[in-house]
Design an enzyme around this catalytic site. Structure first.
Site, PDB file in Angstrom:
ATOM      1  CD  GLU A 127      40.271  49.755  39.532  1.00 59.25           C
ATOM      2  OE1 GLU A 127      40.501  48.693  38.932  1.00 59.25           O
ATOM      3  OE2 GLU A 127      40.378  49.880  40.771  1.00 59.25           O
ATOM      4  CG  ASN A 169      36.492  54.942  42.461  1.00 58.15           C
ATOM      5  OD1 ASN A 169      36.870  55.881  43.160  1.00 58.15           O
ATOM      6  ND2 ASN A 169      36.731  53.678  42.783  1.00 58.15           N
ATOM      7  CG  HIS A 205      44.563  51.890  46.722  1.00 56.88           C
ATOM      8  ND1 HIS A 205      44.072  51.352  47.890  1.00 56.88           N
ATOM      9  CD2 HIS A 205      43.552  51.809  45.825  1.00 56.88           C
ATOM     10  CE1 HIS A 205      42.824  50.953  47.704  1.00 56.88           C
ATOM     11  NE2 HIS A 205      42.492  51.222  46.455  1.00 56.88           N
ATOM     12  CD  GLU A 234      38.849  51.747  45.773  1.00 55.47           C
ATOM     13  OE1 GLU A 234      39.885  51.045  45.707  1.00 55.47           O
ATOM     14  OE2 GLU A 234      37.935  51.692  44.941  1.00 55.47           O
ATOM     15  CG  ASP A 236      45.175  51.283  51.011  1.00 58.20           C
ATOM     16  OD1 ASP A 236      45.725  51.885  50.065  1.00 58.20           O
ATOM     17  OD2 ASP A 236      44.652  50.163  50.872  1.00 58.20           O
TER      18      ASP A 236
HETATM   19  O1  G3I Z   1      35.052  35.249  48.259  1.00 57.48           O
HETATM   20  C1  G3I Z   1      36.078  34.393  47.734  1.00 57.48           C
HETATM   21  C2  G3I Z   1      36.179  33.156  48.544  1.00 57.48           C
HETATM   22  O2  G3I Z   1      34.990  32.420  48.435  1.00 57.48           O
HETATM   23  C3  G3I Z   1      37.368  32.346  48.055  1.00 57.48           C
HETATM   24  O3  G3I Z   1      37.548  31.215  48.851  1.00 57.48           O
HETATM   25  C4  G3I Z   1      38.632  33.199  48.082  1.00 57.48           C
HETATM   26  C5  G3I Z   1      39.844  32.446  47.528  1.00 57.48           C
HETATM   27  O4  G3I Z   1      40.687  33.304  46.800  1.00 57.48           O
HETATM   28  O5  G3I Z   1      38.430  34.324  47.300  1.00 57.48           O
HETATM   29  C6  G3I Z   1      37.377  35.141  47.772  1.00 57.48           C
HETATM   30  O6  G3I Z   1      37.243  36.257  46.938  1.00 57.48           O
HETATM   31  C7  G3I Z   1      38.226  37.238  47.071  1.00 57.48           C
HETATM   32  C8  G3I Z   1      37.536  38.536  47.449  1.00 57.48           C
HETATM   33  O7  G3I Z   1      38.477  39.587  47.482  1.00 57.48           O
HETATM   34  C9  G3I Z   1      36.872  38.460  48.817  1.00 57.48           C
HETATM   35  O8  G3I Z   1      37.829  38.265  49.811  1.00 57.48           O
HETATM   36  C10 G3I Z   1      38.943  37.390  45.754  1.00 57.48           C
HETATM   37  O9  G3I Z   1      39.699  36.228  45.487  1.00 57.48           O
HETATM   38  C11 G3I Z   1      39.844  38.593  45.790  1.00 57.48           C
HETATM   39  O10 G3I Z   1      40.340  38.816  44.470  1.00 57.48           O
HETATM   40  C12 G3I Z   1      39.067  39.804  46.210  1.00 57.48           C
HETATM   41  O11 G3I Z   1      39.953  40.902  46.285  1.00 57.48           O
HETATM   42  C13 G3I Z   1      39.341  42.153  46.266  1.00 57.48           C
HETATM   43  C14 G3I Z   1      39.845  42.930  45.071  1.00 57.48           C
HETATM   44  O12 G3I Z   1      39.306  44.246  45.088  1.00 57.48           O
HETATM   45  C15 G3I Z   1      39.454  42.247  43.759  1.00 57.48           C
HETATM   46  O13 G3I Z   1      39.742  43.042  42.673  1.00 57.48           O
HETATM   47  C16 G3I Z   1      39.695  42.890  47.539  1.00 57.48           C
HETATM   48  O14 G3I Z   1      39.064  42.245  48.652  1.00 57.48           O
HETATM   49  C17 G3I Z   1      39.226  44.342  47.473  1.00 57.48           C
HETATM   50  O15 G3I Z   1      39.731  45.054  48.576  1.00 57.48           O
HETATM   51  C18 G3I Z   1      39.750  44.971  46.199  1.00 57.48           C
HETATM   52  O16 G3I Z   1      39.261  46.291  46.140  1.00 57.48           O
HETATM   53  C19 G3I Z   1      39.683  47.042  45.012  1.00 57.48           C
HETATM   54  C20 G3I Z   1      38.527  47.929  44.615  1.00 57.48           C
HETATM   55  O17 G3I Z   1      37.359  47.153  44.395  1.00 57.48           O
HETATM   56  C21 G3I Z   1      38.860  48.756  43.373  1.00 57.48           C
HETATM   57  N1  G3I Z   1      40.101  49.495  43.558  1.00 57.48           N
HETATM   58  C22 G3I Z   1      41.250  48.708  44.002  1.00 57.48           C
HETATM   59  C23 G3I Z   1      40.909  47.931  45.273  1.00 57.48           C
HETATM   60  C24 G3I Z   1      42.109  47.170  45.796  1.00 57.48           C
HETATM   61  O18 G3I Z   1      42.539  46.194  44.895  1.00 57.48           O
END
Ligand code: G3I
Length: 304
Positions: A127, A169, A205, A234, A236
């Protein structure tokens, strides 16, 4: 084939999913994962904040749970992601200039070395381009270290793990537009100057505001024509029923029509596993039942 992975394998491709380490204790989740998929991408566990929470202190425990599960169950691994402006640990967010550049290069080297031989393809840089019509690089702390940060990351990854395919990516690059044109120009430039790049990932996405582009296949093909593999990384698609099923079918057929499209990864297993706060963008419902989108995807993989 009767599963996504086996059907994709019939044409030499893979079918993968994002995997979350904390779901490996969910038997429904693991049952579908092991049955259907032959590639796994750690959804968050290989990101910079997860793997280097303090500078120079590496933690691979959650990523290793996924890699070990994948290896024990005949799946390969897409590594995601070595260098990205988002999900950086706080210490890196506070760095700039030479200190950040060196920290980034060291991170790429350390993580790619640790997983040497275990990764099919790395998202080396994720990105890095801006949305909209400018075709510019995204402003970020990494970009502000100098425009060459992307090629520096790719060279470090190649030196660390020469056997892994190295990918760029991004999202909103799935059709031909200013952003994908800019990525295209970068790949063309890297190929002409011998910067090591092997593949381009198209996140894919999709929702009503960002539907499957009409020139999706043509865009995959033009990148492939530069001499790189292309992968859907990715996937969906928001929606439900026949409309969603038709869109999945079209995406899969586009990949199969491009010989260098080596595989497809969906960004989660059940709708309830999706990063999207609401909606039903995936192939299995919250109970793990196959949706119409699953059937249309399987049919497409089997040539229908
Ligand atoms: O692990 C912590 C946890 O300890 C905490 O209590 C909780 C409270 O918010 O947060 C948890 O972390 C979260 C993490 O996912 C695990 O669930 C983060 O806040 C959250 O921001 C994070 O989101 C991820 C996101 O990327 C972050 O940018 C998504 O799961 C993940 O699916 C998403 O994936 C991205 C790709 O990496 C790049 N392309 C876009 C895609 C979708 O956004």
């Amino acid at each position: 084939g009767t599963t996504l992975g086996a059907s994709a394998a019939e044409s030499g491709r893979y079918f993968g999913t994002a995997v979350a380490a904390n779901k490996l204790s969910d038997s429904t989740y693991v049952g579908i994962l092991n049955r259907e998929f032959n590639m796994a991408t750690p959804e968050n566990e290989m990101k910079w904040d997860a793997t280097e929470p303090s500078q120079g202190q590496f933690n691979y425990s959650n990523a290793d749970r996924i890699v070990n599960h994948a290896q024990a169950n005949g799946m390969r691994v897409r590594g995601h992601a070595l260098a990205w402006h988002s999900q950086q640990p706080g210490w890196a967010q506070n760095l700039s200039g030479t200190a950040l550049r060196q920290a980034m290069t060291n991170h790429v080297t350390q993580v790619a070395t640790y997983y040497k031989g275990k990764i099919y393809a790395w998202d080396v840089v994720n990105e890095a381009f801006a949305d909209g019509g400018t075709g510019a690089r995204r402003d970020s702390n990494l970009q502000r270290t100098g425009n060459d940060w992307i090629e520096v990351a790719f060279r470090a990854a190649r030196a660390a793990d020469p056997g892994a395919k190295l990918c760029y990516n991004d999202y909103n690059t799935d059709g031909q537009n200013a952003k994908s044109n800019a990525v295209y120009a970068m790949v063309q430039d890297f190929k002409s100057r011998g910067v090591p790049i092997d593949c381009v990932g198209f996140q894919s996405h999709f929702n009503s505001a960002s539907p499957v582009p009409s020139d999706y296949q043509a865009n995959l093909q033009r990148f492939a024509n530069l001499g790189v593999d292309v992968q859907i990384t990715e996937l969906d698609i928001e929606g439900s029923g026949t409309a969603q099923a038709d869109n999945y079918n079209r995406v899969v057929r586009a990949c199969l029509a491009v010989s260098r499209c080596t595989g497809i990864t969906v960004w989660g297993i059940r709708d309830s596993d999706s990063w999207r706060a609401s909606g039903t963008p995936l192939l299995f419902d919250g109970s793990g039942n196959k949706k119409a989108a699953y059937t249309s995807t399987l049919n497409a993989l089997n040539g229908g």
